[in-house]
Design a protein around this motif. Structure first.
Motif, mmCIF file in Angstrom:
data_model
loop_
_atom_site.group_PDB
_atom_site.id
_atom_site.type_symbol
_atom_site.label_atom_id
_atom_site.label_comp_id
_atom_site.label_asym_id
_atom_site.label_seq_id
_atom_site.Cartn_x
_atom_site.Cartn_y
_atom_site.Cartn_z
ATOM 1 N N GLU A 82 0.832 -1.210 0.000
ATOM 2 C CA GLU A 82 0.000 0.000 0.000
ATOM 3 C C GLU A 82 0.864 1.256 0.000
ATOM 4 O O GLU A 82 0.455 2.294 -0.520
ATOM 5 C CB GLU A 82 -0.947 -0.032 1.195
ATOM 6 C CG GLU A 82 -1.999 -1.125 1.050
ATOM 7 C CD GLU A 82 -2.819 -1.345 2.312
ATOM 8 O OE1 GLU A 82 -4.013 -1.014 2.296
ATOM 9 O OE2 GLU A 82 -2.257 -1.873 3.296
ATOM 10 N N PHE A 85 1.500 2.074 -3.593
ATOM 11 C CA PHE A 85 0.357 2.763 -4.209
ATOM 12 C C PHE A 85 0.324 4.232 -3.801
ATOM 13 O O PHE A 85 0.083 5.115 -4.638
ATOM 14 C CB PHE A 85 -0.948 2.087 -3.819
ATOM 15 C CG PHE A 85 -2.168 2.803 -4.336
ATOM 16 C CD1 PHE A 85 -2.584 2.631 -5.641
ATOM 17 C CD2 PHE A 85 -2.882 3.671 -3.516
ATOM 18 C CE1 PHE A 85 -3.697 3.314 -6.146
ATOM 19 C CE2 PHE A 85 -3.991 4.344 -3.996
ATOM 20 C CZ PHE A 85 -4.394 4.176 -5.312
ATOM 21 N N SER A 86 0.540 4.509 -2.513
ATOM 22 C CA SER A 86 0.456 5.898 -2.041
ATOM 23 C C SER A 86 1.540 6.778 -2.656
ATOM 24 O O SER A 86 1.366 7.993 -2.774
ATOM 25 C CB SER A 86 0.539 5.936 -0.506
ATOM 26 O OG SER A 86 1.822 5.575 -0.058
ATOM 27 N N TYR A 89 0.700 6.244 -7.274
ATOM 28 C CA TYR A 89 -0.651 6.075 -7.822
ATOM 29 C C TYR A 89 -0.857 6.830 -9.131
ATOM 30 O O TYR A 89 -1.699 6.449 -9.955
ATOM 31 C CB TYR A 89 -1.711 6.487 -6.796
ATOM 32 C CG TYR A 89 -1.666 7.935 -6.379
ATOM 33 C CD1 TYR A 89 -2.350 8.920 -7.091
ATOM 34 C CD2 TYR A 89 -0.935 8.339 -5.262
ATOM 35 C CE1 TYR A 89 -2.309 10.249 -6.718
ATOM 36 C CE2 TYR A 89 -0.903 9.667 -4.866
ATOM 37 C CZ TYR A 89 -1.574 10.617 -5.602
ATOM 38 O OH TYR A 89 -1.525 11.932 -5.212
ATOM 39 N N TRP A 103 -0.970 -3.884 -8.515
ATOM 40 C CA TRP A 103 -2.106 -2.993 -8.316
ATOM 41 C C TRP A 103 -3.025 -2.963 -9.535
ATOM 42 O O TRP A 103 -4.256 -2.852 -9.398
ATOM 43 C CB TRP A 103 -1.637 -1.581 -7.959
ATOM 44 C CG TRP A 103 -1.288 -1.450 -6.518
ATOM 45 C CD1 TRP A 103 -0.052 -1.281 -5.972
ATOM 46 C CD2 TRP A 103 -2.203 -1.525 -5.419
ATOM 47 N NE1 TRP A 103 -0.134 -1.250 -4.604
ATOM 48 C CE2 TRP A 103 -1.443 -1.395 -4.234
ATOM 49 C CE3 TRP A 103 -3.584 -1.696 -5.319
ATOM 50 C CZ2 TRP A 103 -2.028 -1.413 -2.971
ATOM 51 C CZ3 TRP A 103 -4.169 -1.729 -4.061
ATOM 52 C CH2 TRP A 103 -3.386 -1.579 -2.905
ATOM 53 N N SER A 107 -6.878 -3.994 -9.370
ATOM 54 C CA SER A 107 -7.875 -3.021 -9.834
ATOM 55 C C SER A 107 -8.998 -3.662 -10.638
ATOM 56 O O SER A 107 -10.055 -3.049 -10.837
ATOM 57 C CB SER A 107 -7.203 -1.922 -10.672
ATOM 58 O OG SER A 107 -6.318 -1.149 -9.878
ATOM 59 N N ARG A 112 -11.184 1.735 -8.625
ATOM 60 C CA ARG A 112 -10.853 3.015 -7.992
ATOM 61 C C ARG A 112 -9.350 3.186 -7.858
ATOM 62 O O ARG A 112 -8.843 4.311 -7.817
ATOM 63 C CB ARG A 112 -11.537 3.111 -6.623
ATOM 64 C CG ARG A 112 -13.042 3.281 -6.693
ATOM 65 C CD ARG A 112 -13.677 3.364 -5.326
ATOM 66 N NE ARG A 112 -13.579 2.119 -4.570
ATOM 67 C CZ ARG A 112 -14.031 1.959 -3.334
ATOM 68 N NH1 ARG A 112 -14.589 2.988 -2.697
ATOM 69 N NH2 ARG A 112 -13.933 0.787 -2.711
ATOM 70 N N TYR A 113 -8.633 2.071 -7.801
ATOM 71 C CA TYR A 113 -7.168 2.141 -7.714
ATOM 72 C C TYR A 113 -6.545 2.488 -9.059
ATOM 73 O O TYR A 113 -5.485 3.124 -9.111
ATOM 74 C CB TYR A 113 -6.616 0.813 -7.190
ATOM 75 C CG TYR A 113 -6.890 0.619 -5.727
ATOM 76 C CD1 TYR A 113 -5.998 1.059 -4.759
ATOM 77 C CD2 TYR A 113 -8.077 0.016 -5.296
ATOM 78 C CE1 TYR A 113 -6.260 0.899 -3.405
ATOM 79 C CE2 TYR A 113 -8.351 -0.154 -3.952
ATOM 80 C CZ TYR A 113 -7.446 0.298 -3.011
ATOM 81 O OH TYR A 113 -7.722 0.140 -1.667
ATOM 82 N N ALA A 116 -7.020 6.274 -9.428
ATOM 83 C CA ALA A 116 -6.535 7.086 -8.302
ATOM 84 C C ALA A 116 -7.663 7.903 -7.672
ATOM 85 O O ALA A 116 -7.567 9.125 -7.508
ATOM 86 C CB ALA A 116 -5.396 7.998 -8.746
ATOM 87 N N THR A 120 -9.489 6.335 -2.102
ATOM 88 C CA THR A 120 -8.495 5.267 -1.990
ATOM 89 C C THR A 120 -7.092 5.835 -1.781
ATOM 90 O O THR A 120 -6.310 5.292 -1.002
ATOM 91 C CB THR A 120 -8.512 4.361 -3.232
ATOM 92 O OG1 THR A 120 -8.360 5.148 -4.408
ATOM 93 C CG2 THR A 120 -9.810 3.586 -3.324
ATOM 94 N N GLU A 124 -5.229 4.870 1.639
ATOM 95 C CA GLU A 124 -4.015 4.073 1.538
ATOM 96 C C GLU A 124 -2.790 4.836 2.040
ATOM 97 O O GLU A 124 -1.867 4.236 2.590
ATOM 98 C CB GLU A 124 -3.799 3.616 0.090
ATOM 99 C CG GLU A 124 -4.872 2.695 -0.451
ATOM 100 C CD GLU A 124 -4.938 1.347 0.265
ATOM 101 O OE1 GLU A 124 -4.162 1.116 1.204
ATOM 102 O OE2 GLU A 124 -5.784 0.525 -0.123
ATOM 103 N N TYR A 167 -14.212 1.695 3.259
ATOM 104 C CA TYR A 167 -13.885 1.145 1.941
ATOM 105 C C TYR A 167 -15.094 0.433 1.331
ATOM 106 O O TYR A 167 -15.451 0.675 0.170
ATOM 107 C CB TYR A 167 -12.708 0.176 2.093
ATOM 108 C CG TYR A 167 -12.296 -0.521 0.827
ATOM 109 C CD1 TYR A 167 -11.582 0.156 -0.159
ATOM 110 C CD2 TYR A 167 -12.612 -1.861 0.614
ATOM 111 C CE1 TYR A 167 -11.195 -0.481 -1.326
ATOM 112 C CE2 TYR A 167 -12.228 -2.502 -0.549
ATOM 113 C CZ TYR A 167 -11.522 -1.814 -1.508
ATOM 114 O OH TYR A 167 -11.151 -2.452 -2.669
#
Length: 232
Positions: A82, A85-86, A89, A103, A107, A112-113, A116, A120, A124, A167
Motif C-alpha cells: 500500500e 500505491f500511495s 498512484y 495494483w 484493480s 478506484r485504484y 486514483a 483510496t 491508503e 472502503y
C-alpha cells in the motif's frame, strides 16, 4: 460502436472509464498472486518461529503468536504494497514495475485504484504511513513485553476496522460499479474476501484489547487506596 470499442483499452469496470495511458500487464495473475502469498507465508513462518521464544520468563500463547503473525503481514502489506500505491498512484496504469502490475491486477476487483480515486489515495496513504509502522511496533512491543502493547493493538485495529468499513460502504454507495459484480475472482475474492479480513480480524483483536485493558484497570482499581481510586 467502433469508436466506443476503440476507446476501451483496459479490463476495468465500469467499461466507460477513461484510462488513456493504460498499459496491459506482462505478468500473469498467477505470478502476482504467488508472489503475494509466498511472501506473506514466509513472514508468517518467520514470525511464528520468532515468537516461540520466552518473553519475560514465559512463552506467548498460540493465539497471541497468531495475532503477531497477522500484524507482521499487515506491516508488509500496509508499508510495502500500500505504500507503493500511495507513492506511485499517478503512474500505476502505465508503469510495468512488479508492484504496479500487482495494483493493476487488483484493480480488476476495484477500479478506484486504477483511476486514483480520492478516497483510496487518502485511505491508503494514511494506512501506509501509520498502520504499517505501527503494526511492526506492535510485534516488537509484545516481544519485549512493553506495557503499552495492548493500547497499540487497540489503536491499530480500530484504524484498520474504520478504514475497511469506509472502503466497503463508499463502494456500496456507488452501487458496486467499480468491479464486475458477482465475478468469482475479481469481485468475491479480490474485493470481498481480501478486504473483509480487515473487518473480522481487527474486530476480534479489539475485543481482545478491551478485555485485557479492562482486566488491568480492574486490578488497579482493587489495588489502589479507596480515596485515590475515587479521584481516578
Amino acid at each position: 460502436m467502433l469508436k466506443e470499442a476503440e476507446t476501451i483499452n483496459h479490463p476495468y469496470w465500469p467499461r466507460n472509464l477513461s484510462i488513456p495511458n493504460y498499459v496491459a500487464n506482462d505478468r500473469s495473475m498467477s505470478e502476482i498472486l504467488i508472489f503475494l502469498f509466498s511472501v506473506s507465508g514466509i513472514l508468517l513462518l518467520a514470525t511464528w518461529s520468532l515468537t516461540g521464544r520466552k518473553v519475560s520468563g514465559s512463552r506467548l500463547s498460540g493465539w497471541r503468536r497468531l495475532a503477531l503473525c497477522w500484524f507482521t503481514v499487515c506491516g508488509f502489506i500496509h508499508g510495502v504494497i500500500e505504500g507503493w500505491f500511495s507513492l506511485y498512484y499517478t503512474i500505476i496504469p502505465e508503469d510495468q514495475s512488479f508492484l504496479s502490475q500487482l495494483w493493476k491486477e487488483y484493480s480488476k476487483g476495484d477500479s478506484r485504484y486504477a483511476i486514483a480515486d480520492n478516497f483510496t489515495v487518502s485511505m491508503e496513504t494514511v494506512t501506509a504511513c501509520l498502520w504499517g509502522p505501527f503494526s511492526i511496533w506492535i510485534v516488537l512491543a509484545f516481544l519485549y513485553n512493553r506495557p503499552y502493547r495492548f493500547v497499540l493493538q487497540l489503536i491499530v485495529s480500530l484504524g484498520q476496522l474504520y478504514g475497511a468499513v469506509l472502503y466497503f460502504f463508499t463502494e456500496h454507495r456507488d452501487g458496486y460499479i467499480h468491479s464486475e459484480y458477482g465475478h468469482p475472482i475479481y469481485f468475491w475474492f479480490y474485493f470481498v474476501f481480501m478486504n473483509i479480513l480487515w473487518i473480522i480480524i481487527p474486530l476480534i483483536l479489539i475485543v481482545d484489547s478491551w478485555c485485557q485493558l479492562s482486566t488491568c484497570q480492574s486490578m488497579f482499581d482493587k489495588a489502589a487506596p479507596k480515596g485515590k481510586s475515587k479521584k481516578n
